[in-house]
Structure formats: structure tokens, C-alpha cells
Design a protein around this motif. Structure first.
Motif, mmCIF file in Angstrom:
data_model
loop_
_atom_site.group_PDB
_atom_site.id
_atom_site.type_symbol
_atom_site.label_atom_id
_atom_site.label_comp_id
_atom_site.label_asym_id
_atom_site.label_seq_id
_atom_site.Cartn_x
_atom_site.Cartn_y
_atom_site.Cartn_z
ATOM 1 N N ALA A 440 -2.499 -6.978 2.828
ATOM 2 C CA ALA A 440 -1.924 -6.239 3.937
ATOM 3 C C ALA A 440 -0.896 -5.243 3.424
ATOM 4 O O ALA A 440 -0.132 -5.537 2.495
ATOM 5 C CB ALA A 440 -1.274 -7.211 4.925
ATOM 6 N N ALA A 441 -0.863 -4.064 4.009
ATOM 7 C CA ALA A 441 0.117 -3.055 3.615
ATOM 8 C C ALA A 441 1.527 -3.598 3.831
ATOM 9 O O ALA A 441 1.790 -4.358 4.765
ATOM 10 C CB ALA A 441 -0.088 -1.787 4.423
ATOM 11 N N GLY A 442 2.442 -3.225 2.920
ATOM 12 C CA GLY A 442 3.816 -3.672 3.054
ATOM 13 C C GLY A 442 4.554 -3.571 1.744
ATOM 14 O O GLY A 442 4.035 -3.064 0.744
ATOM 15 N N ASP A 443 5.785 -4.069 1.731
ATOM 16 C CA ASP A 443 6.632 -4.077 0.541
ATOM 17 C C ASP A 443 6.688 -5.492 -0.022
ATOM 18 O O ASP A 443 6.923 -6.458 0.716
ATOM 19 C CB ASP A 443 8.047 -3.598 0.883
ATOM 20 C CG ASP A 443 8.061 -2.156 1.360
ATOM 21 O OD1 ASP A 443 7.182 -1.388 0.924
ATOM 22 O OD2 ASP A 443 8.937 -1.807 2.174
ATOM 23 N N TYR A 444 6.486 -5.603 -1.342
ATOM 24 C CA TYR A 444 6.371 -6.911 -1.987
ATOM 25 C C TYR A 444 7.215 -6.967 -3.258
ATOM 26 O O TYR A 444 7.523 -5.930 -3.855
ATOM 27 C CB TYR A 444 4.913 -7.202 -2.356
ATOM 28 C CG TYR A 444 3.985 -7.327 -1.166
ATOM 29 C CD1 TYR A 444 3.761 -8.557 -0.554
ATOM 30 C CD2 TYR A 444 3.325 -6.207 -0.671
ATOM 31 C CE1 TYR A 444 2.904 -8.673 0.529
ATOM 32 C CE2 TYR A 444 2.464 -6.304 0.413
ATOM 33 C CZ TYR A 444 2.261 -7.544 1.013
ATOM 34 O OH TYR A 444 1.412 -7.652 2.089
ATOM 35 N N VAL A 445 7.546 -8.201 -3.669
ATOM 36 C CA VAL A 445 8.104 -8.479 -4.987
ATOM 37 C C VAL A 445 7.092 -9.351 -5.724
ATOM 38 O O VAL A 445 6.525 -10.293 -5.148
ATOM 39 C CB VAL A 445 9.463 -9.199 -4.891
ATOM 40 C CG1 VAL A 445 9.972 -9.598 -6.281
ATOM 41 C CG2 VAL A 445 10.483 -8.315 -4.199
#
Length: 498
Positions: A440-445
Motif C-alpha cells: 500500500a502507498a505510504g511512508d515506511y521505515v
């Protein structure tokens, strides 16, 4: 991150032919895959009256789909350019197509209720158009063959990219192989239009697609194509989603906007690329203790010097060097060697299919250095980020990889804080890769840990966009004392040079 709109779907070389008059007509094309199903869905009779339905996924930016009939999944997980042949009972049916989303969710993208299926008619049901405008195109055939030895064709324009490039119909020329372009086209059509069924004698043909004009501009040329007697083919011009290649760093080569796919009567899908389209290659130096190296292709130096952990010709999407298709010999030698032919530390033969693109990674330590060859894709899928992770760090051993939303794994977070998330990749071994995962699109670490839970790597926040294609290669990180492992990133992780 730059989101691109191209992708590659290239699979195994496939040869298709039939025996006619003791002669085999072999048609070499690229197998896009097929799903063979048969069954009945409209009644419980012991001997129902049936019909034939070919189903084709022709939406280039749509995810894999399930095809449902009367609520039941009859074709699971069909991807772009894959097809199925169904043998349903005649009558009324509700047909739906569900896109497969990250996390196991689905969304209905096509719904057609009360479709009438006749026993004396064969059907082609095609999911066509970009995902935002996807719709079913239904073709039917009620005629009889004029000759058992002919080639029966239904031809459809299924490429929205070509329609955008050419505001109007394109011309199609079907000629004997090697004949000059005739004065008149065989036919012309616009997006979602079709021609046929038509019958032609078996033999060697050449298919050309052109932009109309006083002098037609050919934008696709199949080269010589043998068509076998008795064939019954659905031929579609679809979006060409294969990578572009860069000769000698002079800029991208524009592929034909289309390729042709042919669906046989038993559901096999084969692909024909423009005859001028070539293969591509890029090379990654991922051996932490190896010096700069030279790359040789068929004993000719192609890259004189590549140092750890760099990529040539470049890491961004579509940055591939042209390489002739077929079996190519790749050698890796120390860049300082005066005789690179006789000092190769890697000597491997790699097969490149037409229009394919590969990433060749030099992995392991110098005394055991070896090539890791990946088949690349750049097809943009509108509902997901496509993320591929490659374990190229022999020093790290078997690891776990966590992909944690930034809100949970951001500044100050540790793997212990993130343990509520199961590893995205558990027991991830050296030289393995994930393929392209739907995320899913998004911001990750990204966290990488060893088998004892010790943190080897924690990245900053990484943005993944819908439609993006991303590759991350784990490696040693001598430039960062805080991390044992590092990442070499490719594709849409990297902005192209301006």
C-alpha cells in the motif's frame, strides 16, 4: 520519488506450432501465461449445453484480478496479458472482475449482470482500458470456418497508450513476410474497435501498425511471423510495458507503444514485440571487499570501471544498456587488470529474451564472488507500490526484514517498539529476493535484524507511491558505522538525472 508509468512483463520463451503437411510452423513468442479452466455454472444437468468464453486481462496498469461468475471465482489471480478459456453452460450469467489489492483486499472493477451466453456463439471477454476507465469489451463469433486449413483471426485495438499517441485510428498492414508496405492498409481501427473474424491462408506473415499519412509512419513491425493452419486466434494490440534501453548513455530508446498478444483457442497467450526492440542490462557491484571491476560482454569491455556499491549504467528506472538478445557471455575482471579476458573473477553465460531487462549483481566476498541475475519489471500498477527486496549481504547471514509504517517506526523507534508488526520477510536468506510485492502507498521505515533480533539496519522514512516500482538490495554499509547492513536502491527510489 518519481512514479513512472511503464513496466515490464516478460516471461519464458515459448514455441507454438502444429503439424501440417509434415511441416512444423513454429511461432517463437514470449509466453505471458495462461489459466485453463472448464466447467458449468448455470445448471446442474448431467450433460448441459455449453459455450466457449475466452477471458483476457488487457488493462496495463491494473493489478491481478479474480473473475467471478454468478458469485463464484472461476479465474483466480489473472495478471496483465494472461487469459483463461471457460466452457460454461449456455444461458444467463453475472460476470464480475475483482482487482487484488495489497493486504488481501479486493475491489470490483467490472460488473456485468445478465450476460446472455448462446451455445452457438463463442465469446471473448476483455478487460480493457486504464484502471480508472476499465471496462469489458465483449466480442462474439457465430460464423463457421471457411477452411479447416486457414488461420482465423479476430483483431482488436486494446492499447490506450497508442490511442493517446495517435488521436484517431491506426492502420494495420497484414502482408506476406518481407513484402514492402502496400498502398492500402488491410484495415484501420481505433481504441476498443475490432475486426473479424477473418480467415487467411497459413504461412509466413508480417504485421505492421502505422500512423496514417501521405507516407504512413510504421510504429510497430512484427518481422516474420509463421501462422499455423487451423489456428483460431484473438490478436490484440496492447500497451508495451517493457523497459527502455540506453545505448552508450545517449538517452532512452523509444519502444513501440504496443506489442501484440495472440490468444489461442485453448487459452495460451503469446506475445510479439516490435522486431527492432532489444534487451537491456544493468550491473550492480555488491561485493564489499572487491576492488573496482570491469564488465565485459562477449569479451568486449562494456564498463571499464565500477566500484562498490555503484550501479551502471544507472540506478533509476529504464536506465539499461542495450544488449543483443540470446545467450551473452558476461565477465567481471579487476578494473586494474591489463588483460581482463584472462583475469575474470566471474565468467557466466546469461540468456536475454527479446525486450527483457536484467539486473546482474556481483555478490559475495571476493574469494567467492558470483553473479546474481534478476529479471526486471517496470510495469506501473495503479493500486499499489511494487517493492522488490534482494538479500545481497553475505556478511549479514539470514535476516528478518520489517516494513513498518513511519507513524509506528519513525524517529526514536527500535525494532522492539515495532515487534507488534510481524516481519515482512522472515528468515530471509542470502541471494534470495521477494519478487515484486504489492505494498500500500505510504511512508515506511525499514528494519533489518539478525536471527537474534539485533538491529542491523534502520532507515529513515521511505515514501512508496501507488504506481511506483522499487528495488532495494541489502549490502554491507562501511560508510555508516551505525548500521551493519545498508541498502542499494534502484528504480523509482532514484530520481533520474536532469
Amino acid at each position: 520519488m518519481q512514479v513512472r508509468t511503464t513496466q515490464i512483463l516478460v516471461n519464458n520463451l515459448y514455441k507454438w506450432g502444429t503439424e501440417t503437411m509434415n511441416t512444423k510452423y513454429a511461432l517463437p513468442m514470449v509466453l505471458a501465461g495462461s489459466v485453463m479452466l472448464s466447467g458449468c455454472w448455470l445448471d446442474d444437468d448431467d450433460d448441459p449445453i455449453t459455450t466457449s468464453v475466452r477471458v483476457l486481462h488487457a488493462s496495463s496498469d491494473a493489478p491481478p484480478v479474480n473473475v467471478r461468475v454468478n458469485g463464484d471465482v472461476v479465474v483466480p489471480g489473472a495478471d496483465y496479458k494472461q487469459a483463461a478459456v471457460l466452457k460454461p453452460s449456455a444461458g444467463l450469467a453475472d460476470i464480475a472482475v475483482d482487482g487484488l489489492l495489497p493486504g488481501g483486499q479486493t475491489a470490483t472493477v467490472i460488473s456485468a449482470d445478465g450476460v446472455s451466453l448462446r451455445s452457438d456463439t463463442s465469446y471473448d471477454v476483455i478487460a480493457v482500458g486504464k484502471l480508472a476507465n476499465i471496462e469489458p469489451l465483449i466480442l462474439n463469433d457465430t460464423g463457421e470456418r471457411e477452411s479447416a486449413d486457414s488461420v482465423r483471426l479476430r483483431v482488436a485495438h486494446l492499447s490506450p497508450v497508442a490511442q493517446q499517441a495517435v488521436d484517431g485510428p491506426v492502420e494495420v498492414y497484414l502482408t506476406a513476410a518481407g513484402d514492402p508496405l502496400p498502398d492500402e492498409a488491410s484495415f484501420s481501427f481505433s481504441f476498443k474497435e475490432s475486426v473479424g473474424p477473418i480467415e487467411v491462408p497459413a504461412g509466413e506473415y508480417q504485421i505492421r501498425v502505422a500512423i496514417p499519412g501521405e507516407t504512413p509512419t510504421v510504429v510497430y513491425d512484427s518481422g516474420s511471423v509463421p501462422l499455423a493452419a487451423g489456428s483460431d486466434l484473438l490478436v490484440g494490440a496492447v500497451d508495451n510495458t517493457t523497459p527502455e534501453t540506453t545505448p552508450d548513455g545517449e538517452g532512452p530508446v523509444n519502444n513501440s507503444p504496443v506489442s501484440l498478444i495472440a490468444v489461442t483457442s485453448d487459452g495460451q497467450v503469446v506475445e510479439l514485440f516490435d522486431s527492432n526492440q532489444q534487451a537491456g542490462v544493468r550491473v550492480v557491484h555488491n561485493s564489499s571487499d572487491a576492488p573496482p571491476v570491469a564488465i565485459l560482454v562477449d569479451d568486449t569491455v562494456a564498463i571499464p570501471s565500477l566500484a562498490f556499491p555503484n550501479v551502471a549504467p544507472g540506478a533509476d528506472t529504464n536506465n539499461y544498456a542495450v544488449i543483443a538478445d540470446g545467450s551473452r557471455n558476461l565477465k567481471v575482471s579487476p578494473a586494474s587488470s591489463e588483460n581482463p579476458l584472462n583475469s575474470a573473477v566471474i565468467d557466466a553465460d546469461v540468456v536475454f529474451g527479446q525486450a527483457s531487462a536484467k539486473t546482474v549483481i556481483a555478490v559475495n566476498l571476493l574469494d567467492a564472488i558470483e553473479p546474481l541475475v534478476l529479471e526486471d519489471s517496470v510495469r506501473s500498477i495503479a493500486t499499489q507500490a511494487s517493492l522488490r527486496v534482494v538479500h545481497g549481504a553475505v556478511e549479514a547471514g539470514t535476516v528478518d526484514v520489517f516494513l513498518v509504517p513511519t507513524a509506528e517506526g519513525g524517529a526514536g523507534a527500535t525494532v522492539l517498539n515495532a515487534e507488534v508488526n510481524a516481519p515482512t520477510l522472515n528468515d530471509f536468506e542470502f541471494k534470495t529476493n521477494t519478487g515484486y510485492l504489492p505494498v500500500a502507498a505510504g511512508d515506511y521505515v525499514v528494519f533489518i535484524t539478525d536471527q537474534d533480533g539485533n538491529e542491523l539496519l534502520k532507515t529513515g522514512s521511505v515514501s512508496l507511491s501507488s504506481g511506483g516500482v522499487y528495488t532495494a538490495i541489502a549490502r554491507l554499509a562501511p560508510e555508516d558505522e551505525d548500521n551493519t547492513a545498508g541498502l542499494t536502491v534502484l528504480d523509482d527510489f532514484v530520481m533520474p538525472p536532469t
